[in-house]
Design a protein around this motif. Structure first.
Motif, PDB file in Angstrom:
ATOM      1  N   PHE A  87     -22.058  72.765 -47.565  1.00 33.60           N
ATOM      2  CA  PHE A  87     -23.255  73.209 -46.869  1.00 33.60           C
ATOM      3  C   PHE A  87     -24.322  72.123 -46.905  1.00 33.60           C
ATOM      4  O   PHE A  87     -24.947  71.813 -45.887  1.00 33.60           O
ATOM      5  N   ASN A  88     -24.523  71.513 -48.087  1.00 30.43           N
ATOM      6  CA  ASN A  88     -25.532  70.462 -48.219  1.00 30.43           C
ATOM      7  C   ASN A  88     -25.157  69.216 -47.423  1.00 30.43           C
ATOM      8  O   ASN A  88     -26.028  68.428 -47.069  1.00 30.43           O
ATOM      9  N   ARG A 107     -17.440  78.108 -55.270  1.00 28.52           N
ATOM     10  CA  ARG A 107     -18.885  78.138 -55.038  1.00 28.52           C
ATOM     11  C   ARG A 107     -19.467  76.719 -54.996  1.00 28.52           C
ATOM     12  O   ARG A 107     -20.306  76.406 -54.154  1.00 28.52           O
ATOM     13  N   ALA A 108     -19.014  75.854 -55.890  1.00 27.81           N
ATOM     14  CA  ALA A 108     -19.490  74.463 -55.905  1.00 27.81           C
ATOM     15  C   ALA A 108     -19.071  73.743 -54.616  1.00 27.81           C
ATOM     16  O   ALA A 108     -19.856  72.994 -54.031  1.00 27.81           O
ATOM     17  N   LEU A 153      -5.633  77.556 -43.983  1.00 27.10           N
ATOM     18  CA  LEU A 153      -4.991  76.918 -45.136  1.00 27.10           C
ATOM     19  C   LEU A 153      -5.426  77.670 -46.386  1.00 27.10           C
ATOM     20  O   LEU A 153      -6.472  78.315 -46.399  1.00 27.10           O
ATOM     21  N   HIS A 154      -4.667  77.561 -47.436  1.00 29.65           N
ATOM     22  CA  HIS A 154      -5.010  78.231 -48.688  1.00 29.65           C
ATOM     23  C   HIS A 154      -5.184  77.186 -49.783  1.00 29.65           C
ATOM     24  O   HIS A 154      -4.454  76.206 -49.829  1.00 29.65           O
ATOM     25  N   ALA A 155      -6.142  77.429 -50.659  1.00 32.05           N
ATOM     26  CA  ALA A 155      -6.370  76.558 -51.806  1.00 32.05           C
ATOM     27  C   ALA A 155      -6.437  77.432 -53.051  1.00 32.05           C
ATOM     28  O   ALA A 155      -6.940  78.552 -53.003  1.00 32.05           O
ATOM     29  N   PHE A 156      -5.932  76.918 -54.149  1.00 35.80           N
ATOM     30  CA  PHE A 156      -5.962  77.643 -55.418  1.00 35.80           C
ATOM     31  C   PHE A 156      -7.067  77.056 -56.280  1.00 35.80           C
ATOM     32  O   PHE A 156      -6.926  75.983 -56.830  1.00 35.80           O
ATOM     33  N   LEU A 157      -8.187  77.775 -56.349  1.00 37.53           N
ATOM     34  CA  LEU A 157      -9.371  77.297 -57.062  1.00 37.53           C
ATOM     35  C   LEU A 157      -9.967  78.422 -57.897  1.00 37.53           C
ATOM     36  O   LEU A 157      -9.832  79.592 -57.568  1.00 37.53           O
ATOM     37  N   GLU A 158     -10.664  78.029 -58.946  1.00 34.10           N
ATOM     38  CA  GLU A 158     -11.435  78.983 -59.738  1.00 34.10           C
ATOM     39  C   GLU A 158     -12.672  79.376 -58.928  1.00 34.10           C
ATOM     40  O   GLU A 158     -13.122  78.628 -58.061  1.00 34.10           O
ATOM     41  N   GLY A 159     -13.237  80.515 -59.233  1.00 34.21           N
ATOM     42  CA  GLY A 159     -14.409  81.003 -58.517  1.00 34.21           C
ATOM     43  C   GLY A 159     -15.559  80.013 -58.493  1.00 34.21           C
ATOM     44  O   GLY A 159     -16.190  79.792 -57.457  1.00 34.21           O
ATOM     45  N   GLU A 160     -15.858  79.384 -59.637  1.00 28.96           N
ATOM     46  CA  GLU A 160     -16.963  78.423 -59.694  1.00 28.96           C
ATOM     47  C   GLU A 160     -16.641  77.177 -58.869  1.00 28.96           C
ATOM     48  O   GLU A 160     -17.531  76.576 -58.272  1.00 28.96           O
ATOM     49  N   GLU A 161     -15.373  76.795 -58.813  1.00 29.13           N
ATOM     50  CA  GLU A 161     -14.989  75.655 -57.977  1.00 29.13           C
ATOM     51  C   GLU A 161     -15.227  75.959 -56.499  1.00 29.13           C
ATOM     52  O   GLU A 161     -15.707  75.103 -55.754  1.00 29.13           O
TER      53      GLU A 161
END
Length: 100
Positions: A71-72, A64-65, A54-62
């Protein structure tokens, strides 16, 4: 003696990095047995039989967050995305029922 000292520095660095993990990566469940390949859900969940691209359109920081949060949570990104898609579909179904 220099080699031993260097090895202990590397070991200390590895121990420090592992303290940041919510669990040991090698103890996460495998999605299936596949000789010669990692199939642990935390990192290689794309081997899961239900995995889909699937593809999502997100900013780089989004991104990483999202990755840190997943992961947590001790999950794979695909598990969380799957949950979000199912929630979206259930909400959509309710909306359509309300309109009828």
């Amino acid at each position: 003696m220099g080699n031993k000292t260097e090895l202990f520095k590397i070991l200390d660095r590895c121990k420090a990095e592992l303290k940041g993990y919510p669990h040991y990566p090698w103890r996460t469940p495998k999605v299936r047995e596949l000789k010669g390949y990692c199939t642990r859900l935390i990192c290689c969940g794309y081997f899961h039989p239900q995995a889909r691209l699937l593809h999502a359109f997100l900013e780089g920081e989004e991104v990483r967050a999202f990755q840190r949060s997943v992961f947590n949570e001790r999950a794979h990104e695909g598990e969380v995305l799957g949950r979000l898609v199912r929630e979206y579909l259930a909400d959509r179904e309710r909306d359509l029922d309300d309109e009828a």
